[in-house]
Design an enzyme around this catalytic site. Structure first.
Site, PDB file in Angstrom:
ATOM      1  N   ASP A 164     -96.091  28.466  -5.675  1.00  0.00           N
ATOM      2  CA  ASP A 164     -95.149  27.298  -5.583  1.00  0.00           C
ATOM      3  C   ASP A 164     -95.113  26.525  -4.346  1.00  0.00           C
ATOM      4  O   ASP A 164     -96.233  27.032  -3.628  1.00  0.00           O
ATOM      5  CB  ASP A 164     -93.730  28.088  -5.390  1.00  0.00           C
ATOM      6  CG  ASP A 164     -92.489  27.344  -5.900  1.00  0.00           C
ATOM      7  OD1 ASP A 164     -92.405  26.022  -6.027  1.00  0.00           O
ATOM      8  OD2 ASP A 164     -91.453  27.904  -6.327  1.00  0.00           O
ATOM      9  N   TRP A 197     -97.758  22.460  -7.494  1.00  0.00           N
ATOM     10  CA  TRP A 197     -98.216  21.328  -6.993  1.00  0.00           C
ATOM     11  C   TRP A 197     -97.900  19.986  -7.537  1.00  0.00           C
ATOM     12  O   TRP A 197     -97.211  19.148  -6.942  1.00  0.00           O
ATOM     13  CB  TRP A 197     -99.575  21.524  -6.725  1.00  0.00           C
ATOM     14  CG  TRP A 197    -100.440  20.325  -6.307  1.00  0.00           C
ATOM     15  CD1 TRP A 197    -100.495  19.304  -5.770  1.00  0.00           C
ATOM     16  CD2 TRP A 197    -102.036  20.383  -6.642  1.00  0.00           C
ATOM     17  NE1 TRP A 197    -101.586  18.482  -5.395  1.00  0.00           N
ATOM     18  CE2 TRP A 197    -102.558  19.114  -6.084  1.00  0.00           C
ATOM     19  CE3 TRP A 197    -102.811  21.090  -7.320  1.00  0.00           C
ATOM     20  CZ2 TRP A 197    -103.758  18.851  -6.318  1.00  0.00           C
ATOM     21  CZ3 TRP A 197    -104.192  20.873  -7.552  1.00  0.00           C
ATOM     22  CH2 TRP A 197    -104.806  19.580  -6.968  1.00  0.00           C
ATOM     23  N   TYR A 200     -94.114  18.655  -7.127  1.00  0.00           N
ATOM     24  CA  TYR A 200     -94.045  18.439  -5.694  1.00  0.00           C
ATOM     25  C   TYR A 200     -94.386  17.032  -5.435  1.00  0.00           C
ATOM     26  O   TYR A 200     -93.970  16.415  -4.574  1.00  0.00           O
ATOM     27  CB  TYR A 200     -94.504  19.630  -4.687  1.00  0.00           C
ATOM     28  CG  TYR A 200     -93.511  20.676  -4.537  1.00  0.00           C
ATOM     29  CD1 TYR A 200     -92.327  20.848  -4.235  1.00  0.00           C
ATOM     30  CD2 TYR A 200     -93.778  21.736  -5.489  1.00  0.00           C
ATOM     31  CE1 TYR A 200     -91.558  21.846  -3.961  1.00  0.00           C
ATOM     32  CE2 TYR A 200     -92.942  22.994  -5.679  1.00  0.00           C
ATOM     33  CZ  TYR A 200     -92.040  23.020  -4.699  1.00  0.00           C
ATOM     34  OH  TYR A 200     -91.339  24.209  -4.560  1.00  0.00           O
ATOM     35  N   ASP A 225     -86.871  22.397 -12.199  1.00  0.00           N
ATOM     36  CA  ASP A 225     -86.629  23.661 -12.789  1.00  0.00           C
ATOM     37  C   ASP A 225     -85.797  23.484 -14.044  1.00  0.00           C
ATOM     38  O   ASP A 225     -84.577  22.772 -14.045  1.00  0.00           O
ATOM     39  CB  ASP A 225     -85.936  24.542 -11.832  1.00  0.00           C
ATOM     40  CG  ASP A 225     -86.863  24.706 -10.795  1.00  0.00           C
ATOM     41  OD1 ASP A 225     -88.066  24.546 -10.563  1.00  0.00           O
ATOM     42  OD2 ASP A 225     -86.407  25.544  -9.732  1.00  0.00           O
TER      43      ASP A 225
HETATM   44  C1  GLA Z   1     -88.958  27.064  -7.424  1.00  0.00           C
HETATM   45  C2  GLA Z   1     -89.646  27.166  -8.768  1.00  0.00           C
HETATM   46  C3  GLA Z   1     -88.791  28.157  -9.596  1.00  0.00           C
HETATM   47  C4  GLA Z   1     -88.597  29.266  -9.017  1.00  0.00           C
HETATM   48  C5  GLA Z   1     -88.019  29.168  -7.867  1.00  0.00           C
HETATM   49  C6  GLA Z   1     -88.057  30.394  -6.904  1.00  0.00           C
HETATM   50  O1  GLA Z   1     -87.580  26.380  -7.618  1.00  0.00           O
HETATM   51  O2  GLA Z   1     -90.017  25.747  -9.389  1.00  0.00           O
HETATM   52  O3  GLA Z   1     -89.540  28.072 -11.056  1.00  0.00           O
HETATM   53  O4  GLA Z   1     -90.101  30.097  -8.949  1.00  0.00           O
HETATM   54  O5  GLA Z   1     -88.641  28.348  -6.788  1.00  0.00           O
HETATM   55  O6  GLA Z   1     -87.402  30.499  -5.789  1.00  0.00           O
END
Ligand code: GLA
Length: 412
Positions: A164, A197, A200, A225
């Protein structure tokens, strides 16, 4: 310095550089079709208070219980092989040698023992870390520890790393993610590499380097997400639909766009909406990571997750990511070419939420299918055969609100 020693130095420098490039580019032979598995995040989150929520708490027993169901309920046989632990598995501190440690209360036997259990079931173990100073939930990140962490994961027998990007500088990501890819490769253990990556940097065109993502990662998150709702699901589908020509070009054997986990079997979708997610993830050649409690699955959700037509479309060896042909008035048509000559998967998506089914009249030509005299269609959800239809023959499709028709179209 003599000319000959200068030459030797230069050659060594070039050799060293080539050596570095070789380990940096990701050619681990993995993910020739979209990876499939289970990931804890969307369903089980960062639930660490086991007194308050014993059934949902992220523990070794939870993971083992899901592993058992992956095997006994036929998910492994269908291709779901990775079982991936996400954020919140760690202790808040590294040990005295700087190594990561699993939370001693929730994972009392450590990750290596868990990996052994997972492997004994024929499954593969995935784990989560973060490229920055801390993970998104505040556990130790890999910044300054990339190489050590890669070695630790390989020693534990980890088969997948999701890296992440919270708590880091986006300008460091290209070098950092590439370096981690190199360290993983140098362990000699094949480790599927999932990168966050691109998600972001997606809003910064200067940092959005798809050739680099593809060279470095087996699968990458592009966008937000997923949450347990139709709105979240459709926002993701629409993101890929709107960006398809940028994104589909980089998907293929070894490297895939990742629209996030499957929420089929959760709390937030109707049965029709679950069909849409499963259908569209097949259409987009997306990695299929289920995030649900496998101890308690509705039969309709299970049937979707194990639907052979959908899995065959998703896993088609051609590895083409489907594209949206058009979107008009809350309706969309998507098409994905398949490896069988001339065959395609097609979807008609009704995203309207008015409470009555809608009627569409479309011919194979209007569905974007390649020119052929006639087409047969197999409805992927019911397995019913329709046709034959002449290329320009108008066909009636009646589709429920927030639902889809999806078929494999075969020319002859
Ligand atoms: C980010 C990721 C998620 C998950 C959370 C965990 O938001 O995009 O898929 O892994 O972190 O904290």
């Amino acid at each position: 310095m003599q000319l000959s020693s200068l030459f030797l130095l230069l050659s060594l420098a070039i050799l060293y550089r080539i050596g570095q490039d070789q380990v940096l580019s990701l050619e681990n032979g993995l993910a020739l079709t979209p990876p499939m598995g289970w990931m804890h995040w969307e369903r089980f989150r960062c639930i660490t208070n086991c007194t308050e929520q014993p059934n949902d708490c992220l523990t070794e027993d939870l993971i083992k219980g899901q592993a058992d169901k992956m095997v006994s309920e036929g998910y492994l046989d269908a291709g779901y092989v990775y079982l991936s632990i996400d954020d919140c598995w760690m202790s808040k501190q590294r040990d005295s040698k700087g190594a990561l440690v699993a939370d001693p209360v929730r994972f009392p036997n450590g990750i290596k023992a868990l990996a052994d259990y997972i492997h004994s079931k024929g499954l593969k173990l995935g784990i989560y870390e973060d490229f920055g100073k801390a993970t998104c939930q505040g556990y130790p990140g890999s910044e300054f520890y990339l190489e050590q962490d890669a070695k630790t994961f390989a020693e534990w027998g980890v088969d997948l790393l999701k890296l992440d990007g919270c708590n880091s500088d986006v300008h460091d990501m290209k070098d950092g993610y590439e370096a981690m890819g190199g360290y993983l490769n140098r362990t000699g253990r094949p480790i599927l590499y999932l990168c966050s990556w691109p998600a972001y940097v997606q809003k910064d065109a200067a940092l959005t380097d798809y050739p680099a993502f593809k060279k470095t990662c087996n699968q990458w998150r592009n966008f937000d997400d997923i949450q347990d709702s139709w709105d979240s699901l459709y926002s993701i589908i629409d993101y890929y639909g709107s960006n398809q020509y940028n994104l589909s070009a980089f998907a293929g054997p070894g490297s895939w766009n990742d629209p996030d986990e499957l929420i089929v079997g959760g709390f937030g979708l109707s049965q029709n909406q679950e069909m849409v997610q499963m259908g569209m993830w097949a259409m987009m050649a997306s990695p299929l990571f289920m995030s649900l409690d496998l101890r308690n699955v509705r039969p309709e959700s299970k049937a979707l997750l194990l639907n052979k037509n959908l899995l065959a479309i998703n896993q088609d060896p051609l590895g083409k990511q489907g594209e949206r042909l058009w979107k008009i008035n809350k309706a969309e048509v998507w098409i994905k070419p398949l490896s069988k000559p001339g065959a395609s998967a097609i979807s008609i998506l009704n995203t309207d939420n008015q409470g009555a089914p809608r009627v569409f009249h479309l011919s194979p030509a209007e569905l974007g299918l390649p020119k052929a005299q006639k087409y047969n269609m197999t409805d992927v959800f019911t397995n019913k055969q329709y046709g034959p239809y002449m290329y320009s023959q108008s066909i009636q499709f009646t589709i429920d609100p927030t639902s889809m028709f999806m078929a494999i179209a075969d020319p002859f």
